[in-house]
Scaffold this motif. Structure first.
Motif, PDB file in Angstrom:
ATOM      1  N   ASN A  69     -28.935  15.325  -6.760  1.00 56.78           N
ATOM      2  CA  ASN A  69     -28.820  14.217  -7.714  1.00 56.78           C
ATOM      3  C   ASN A  69     -30.040  13.318  -7.534  1.00 56.78           C
ATOM      4  OD1 ASN A  69     -28.127  12.085  -9.333  1.00 56.78           O
ATOM      5  ND2 ASN A  69     -26.151  11.675  -8.374  1.00 56.78           N
ATOM      6  N   SER A 108     -31.414   8.922 -14.649  1.00 56.93           N
ATOM      7  CA  SER A 108     -30.383   8.736 -13.629  1.00 56.93           C
ATOM      8  C   SER A 108     -29.039   9.242 -14.127  1.00 56.93           C
ATOM      9  CB  SER A 108     -30.276   7.255 -13.239  1.00 56.93           C
ATOM     10  OG  SER A 108     -31.487   6.799 -12.691  1.00 56.93           O
ATOM     11  N   ASN A 135     -27.081  12.484 -12.493  1.00 53.81           N
ATOM     12  CA  ASN A 135     -25.737  12.244 -11.974  1.00 53.81           C
ATOM     13  C   ASN A 135     -24.708  13.171 -12.611  1.00 53.81           C
ATOM     14  OD1 ASN A 135     -23.894  10.478 -10.330  1.00 53.81           O
ATOM     15  ND2 ASN A 135     -23.036  10.080 -12.359  1.00 53.81           N
ATOM     16  N   GLU A 136     -24.780  13.316 -13.928  1.00 58.30           N
ATOM     17  CA  GLU A 136     -23.780  14.115 -14.635  1.00 58.30           C
ATOM     18  C   GLU A 136     -23.978  15.619 -14.401  1.00 58.30           C
ATOM     19  OE1 GLU A 136     -21.176  12.901 -15.979  1.00 58.30           O
ATOM     20  OE2 GLU A 136     -21.814  10.804 -15.765  1.00 58.30           O
ATOM     21  N   ASN A 186     -25.450  17.000 -11.813  1.00 54.79           N
ATOM     22  CA  ASN A 186     -25.103  17.274 -10.422  1.00 54.79           C
ATOM     23  C   ASN A 186     -23.590  17.331 -10.234  1.00 54.79           C
ATOM     24  OD1 ASN A 186     -24.598  15.928  -7.410  1.00 54.79           O
ATOM     25  ND2 ASN A 186     -26.301  17.388  -7.485  1.00 54.79           N
ATOM     26  N   ALA A 187     -22.865  16.473 -10.962  1.00 52.05           N
ATOM     27  CA  ALA A 187     -21.395  16.518 -10.891  1.00 52.05           C
ATOM     28  C   ALA A 187     -20.872  17.866 -11.373  1.00 52.05           C
ATOM     29  CB  ALA A 187     -20.801  15.382 -11.718  1.00 52.05           C
TER      30      ALA A 187
END
Length: 471
Positions: free
Chosen positions: A223, A436, A440-441, A443-444
């Motif tokens: 991330n 960012s 983040n999304e 990587n989730a």
């Protein structure tokens, strides 16, 4: 070079196209450099120039090479090692500038996030401070896309000088693939016609199953900034998706372009990245799970060291990783191969990377810093950084030097193909916030905390809101 062609007949025009004539798309630290000692004022030459560079520039003779290229002996040059990931480097530089710190005097900035600094006047306008002859040389001799990433988008003034362009490749263990039944004809073909993602993961799976290596394919899924701008961008583009409807909208106009992260093709890009780890058959291509879950927490140094240790079949990394693999494999039974990134329905996509030299507006040693910038543009310095760190030269005329290199030259065709299939990141004033969200999304999704559809929906909603607020 006596003329515009390399020994292999690659013209300067061809190289310009290959290394990023795709238009505008982007290492910092604080240590005693702003204290100029004997040349304390910004108008005097002397003292110490601190360069926010990176570990690859330490202990390779850069300081000596810069002095040989014209930096006066009265100037000391200090290379500072910043954080390893690009986002942390950016944040450290922003903190130093906001605090009006004199250090670092010079900084290598990522071509993907330099323009936001430029438009805020957070870097020195070199066009105003350096002599016209030097600026003209940079514009004439440099790779155009690198120059674009250091140029003010409205005024056209040059704020940053190219240091090295970069783009990703696949490094692989030929010896393991030979054991799996592949041979020289395959390796030669892949240089200019890489396999599809489905074919590639099958190849990796076959090679790993017949060996005792720990990992299959390594890449960077942490991330961090590199996931948004680069590795996900490559999956996204090759599968036919796009951040903002296509390359024409990458650089704006912000607020007046479509956000297309929830389209079927864009979701396919997330699914392809998830499949290569988990192998669940989500994407329309038959992608096998050949990457370890660990890649969701890894960045470039992690995968580089693991591949160089012989613990993986393949790796996605930047061109500089080739030299490290060559050195690590020397004297072993391991044999290195290099190919472009695999193809999706939309072809093979490679994130445009690279670093450019910028100056801190709060430096108190500007005259000496300018001497370092000028010397860094000289051919022997750029050749040294290629020889010692495998950083590609930012001048088309020096590409013949790469071709003739014993370490990297044998992989020229693969490098050229990758360079001809570059995809810039959408560098605008709002991209730092948007990236960012993307990192983040995605990587989730890689960690199975969200489905690809949920991650895509969240990106679409948040990035669309930023576009609306900024338009």
């Amino acid at each position: 070079m006596p003329d515009d062609s390399t020994p292999e007949g690659v013209s300067r025009r061809q190289y310009l196209a290959a290394t990023g004539a795709v238009g505008a798309a982007g290492l910092a630290g604080c240590s005693g450099g702003g204290d100029s000692g004997d040349g304390g004022s910004g108008d005097e030459i002397g003292g110490t120039v601190t360069v926010f560079s990176g570990s690859a520039f330490v202990d390779i003779g850069m300081e000596e090479a810069l002095h040989d290229a014209g930096v006066p002996d009265s100037i000391d040059i200090e290379m500072v090692v910043p954080p390893q990931d690009s986002g942390s480097k950016q944040q450290q530089l922003r903190t130093a500038i906001n605090a009006e710190e004199a250090d670092p005097d010079l900084v290598l900035t990522d071509n993907g996030w330099t323009i936001p600094f430029i438009v805020r006047d957070d870097l020195v306008n070199l066009e105003e401070e350096m002599d016209d002859e030097f600026i003209a040389r940079v514009r004439e001799e440099g790779v155009q896309s690198m120059i674009d990433t250091g140029t003010h988008p409205e005024t056209g003034d040059l704020y940053s000088v190219p240091v090295f362009p970069d783009y990703p490749v696949i490094t692989y263990r030929k010896d393991l693939l030979r054991d799996a039944g592949y041979g020289d004809s395959d390796f030669e073909s892949w240089r200019t016609d890489p396999p599809t993602w489905a074919e590639f993961t099958q190849i990796v799976a076959e090679a790993q199953s017949g060996s005792d290596v720990q990992y299959g394919h390594l890449w960077q899924g942490n991330n961090y900034v590199g996931l948004a701008c680069c590795t996900f961008n490559e999956f996204l583009t090759s599968m036919g998706g796009a951040f903002f409807g296509g390359e024409d909208n990458l650089f704006g106009p912000v607020g007046d372009r479509p956000v297309t992260l929830d389209t079927e093709e864009s979701i396919d890009g997330i699914e392809a990245a998830v499949d290569i780890i988990h192998g669940e058959g989500l994407s329309p291509m038959d992608i096998e799970g050949v990457s370890p879950q660990e890649v969701a927490g890894w960045i470039e140094p992690d995968t580089k060291s693991t591949f160089e240790a012989g613990s993986a079949v393949t790796q996605r990394n930047w061109t500089y990783s080739i030299g490290g693999a060559v050195s690590s494999f020397e004297g072993t039974d391991m044999e290195l191969g290099v190919m472009p990134l695999p193809q999706g329905p939309n072809g093979s996509a490679h994130a445009q990377g690279g670093w450019i030299m910028s100056m801190n507006p709060h430096t108190d040693n500007m005259a000496s810093a300018k001497e370092v910038i000028k010397a860094w543009w000289e051919d022997p310095v750029l050749q040294l950084q290629f020889d010692e760190a495998s950083y590609m030269p930012p001048k088309p005329e020096l590409f013949s030097y790469v071709q003739e290199s014993e370490a990297v030259g044998p992989y020229f065709e693969a490098l050229q193909y990758s360079a001809q299939n570059l995809m810039p990141r959408p560098t605008t004033s709002v991209w730092p916030n948007q990236r960012s969200i993307v990192a983040n999304e995605v990587n989730a999704a890689l960690r199975k905390e969200k489905s690809p559809e949920e991650a895509a929906s969240a990106m679409q909603e948040q990035i669309a809101a930023i576009e609306e607020q900024s338009g």
